[in-house]
Design an enzyme around this catalytic site. Structure first.
Site, PDB file in Angstrom:
ATOM      1  N   SER A 154      31.037  46.080  47.400  1.00  0.00           N
ATOM      2  CA  SER A 154      32.130  45.214  47.543  1.00  0.00           C
ATOM      3  C   SER A 154      33.321  46.318  48.157  1.00  0.00           C
ATOM      4  O   SER A 154      33.028  47.402  47.912  1.00  0.00           O
ATOM      5  CB  SER A 154      32.827  44.868  46.259  1.00  0.00           C
ATOM      6  OG  SER A 154      34.141  44.355  46.241  1.00  0.00           O
ATOM      7  N   TYR A 164      35.378  46.811  37.839  1.00  0.00           N
ATOM      8  CA  TYR A 164      34.391  46.093  38.794  1.00  0.00           C
ATOM      9  C   TYR A 164      33.943  47.169  39.997  1.00  0.00           C
ATOM     10  O   TYR A 164      32.937  47.250  40.496  1.00  0.00           O
ATOM     11  CB  TYR A 164      35.004  44.743  39.542  1.00  0.00           C
ATOM     12  CG  TYR A 164      34.338  43.937  40.379  1.00  0.00           C
ATOM     13  CD1 TYR A 164      33.112  43.440  40.267  1.00  0.00           C
ATOM     14  CD2 TYR A 164      34.615  44.117  41.712  1.00  0.00           C
ATOM     15  CE1 TYR A 164      32.290  42.647  41.105  1.00  0.00           C
ATOM     16  CE2 TYR A 164      33.867  43.454  42.981  1.00  0.00           C
ATOM     17  CZ  TYR A 164      32.702  42.803  42.433  1.00  0.00           C
ATOM     18  OH  TYR A 164      32.069  42.064  43.389  1.00  0.00           O
TER      19      TYR A 164
END
Length: 261
Positions: A154, A164
């Protein structure tokens, strides 16, 4: 051998896409449909069995080849059953796309307050899950003379500012390690780092009226948001003969948000 566009075809190849049957308009669904369109037999793998079947049915209705498999990527036995199902249905495995992850449900957690059990659960899916899936499929790839592993990281990992992002940055390390250790067996491993994608999960986490979208609009070289389908071209490059000399790389697809030399 001179280049030709057939090098992007995946006829006769078998691909597993994890997290491909989750939330409606998802990146995993776009990946599964794109691989099928390129000619691969696709194993649509997801914890959500009904969602996986829905995506597999889409592929079959379009004339492609697919099966749905329920999988918990954080459970080794479950990943081994997934690999066995792929081999039973299609004869082996050539491509693994580690797309499954916890994201929208995480919100904005403070790492100083998070319970260790929850920390471990998140990393077991977002990081260890990719390792377990790779371990499950590599023997088949070696038997078939090589393979392709693509990990979904990401833009939020560059730099990591959330749990995350921490897991996704660690996934880059797994990517380079697998690339180095498996390369002599003709297995490549790369990562795709999407920016802000207008998937159902992406819009849940970052609504259209979020201040973060305004920040991205001012930061990105082009558009601040993209569609799931806009990631598929890079995936096909990394999974096909056209990208056979690419390994250990993280490719950013984000409108010029993260720029790395």
């Amino acid at each position: 051998m001179a280049f030709n566009f057939d090098q992007f075809r995946l006829d006769g190849k078998v691909a597993i896409v994890t997290g491909a049957g989750g939330r409606g308009n998802s990146i995993g669904r776009a990946y599964a449909l794109g691989l099928a369109e390129a000619g691969a037999g696709v194993v649509v793998a997801d914890l959500n069995a009904d969602g996986a079947q829905a995506v597999a049915s889409e592929i079959l209705a379009a004339g492609g080849k697919a099966i749905a498999v329920e999988v918990d990527v954080a459970d080794k036995a479950s990943t081994l059953r997934m690999a066995a199902a792929a081999t039973t249905a299609f004869g082996g495995i050539d491509i693994l796309v580690n797309n499954a992850a916890l994201m929208a449900e995480l919100g904005q957690m403070s790492v100083t307050d998070i319970q260790v059990d929850l920390w471990n659960r998140i990393l077991s899916v977002n990081l260890t899950g990719a390792l377990l899936c790779a371990q499950a499929v590599v023997p088949s790839m070696v038997e078939r003379g090589g393979g392709r592993i693509v990990n979904q990281t990401s833009g939020g990992a560059f730099p990591a500012t959330s749990i995350y992002g921490i897991g996704k940055l660690a996934l880059v390390g797994l990517t380079t390690t697998l690339a180095k250790q498996l390369g002599k067996q003709n297995i490549t491993c790369n990562a795709i780092a999407p920016g802000n994608v207008k998937s159902d999960a992406g819009k849940q986490l970052v609504p259209d009226d979020s201040p973060f979208i305004q920040f991205l609009a001012a930061t990105c070289a082009t558009r601040p948001r993209g569609e799931p389908d806009e990631l598929v071209g890079t995936l096909l490059l990394l999974c096909s003969e056209a990208g056979a000399w690419i390994s250990g790389q993280t490719i950013h697809i984000d409108g010029g948000w993260v720029m790395r030399p």
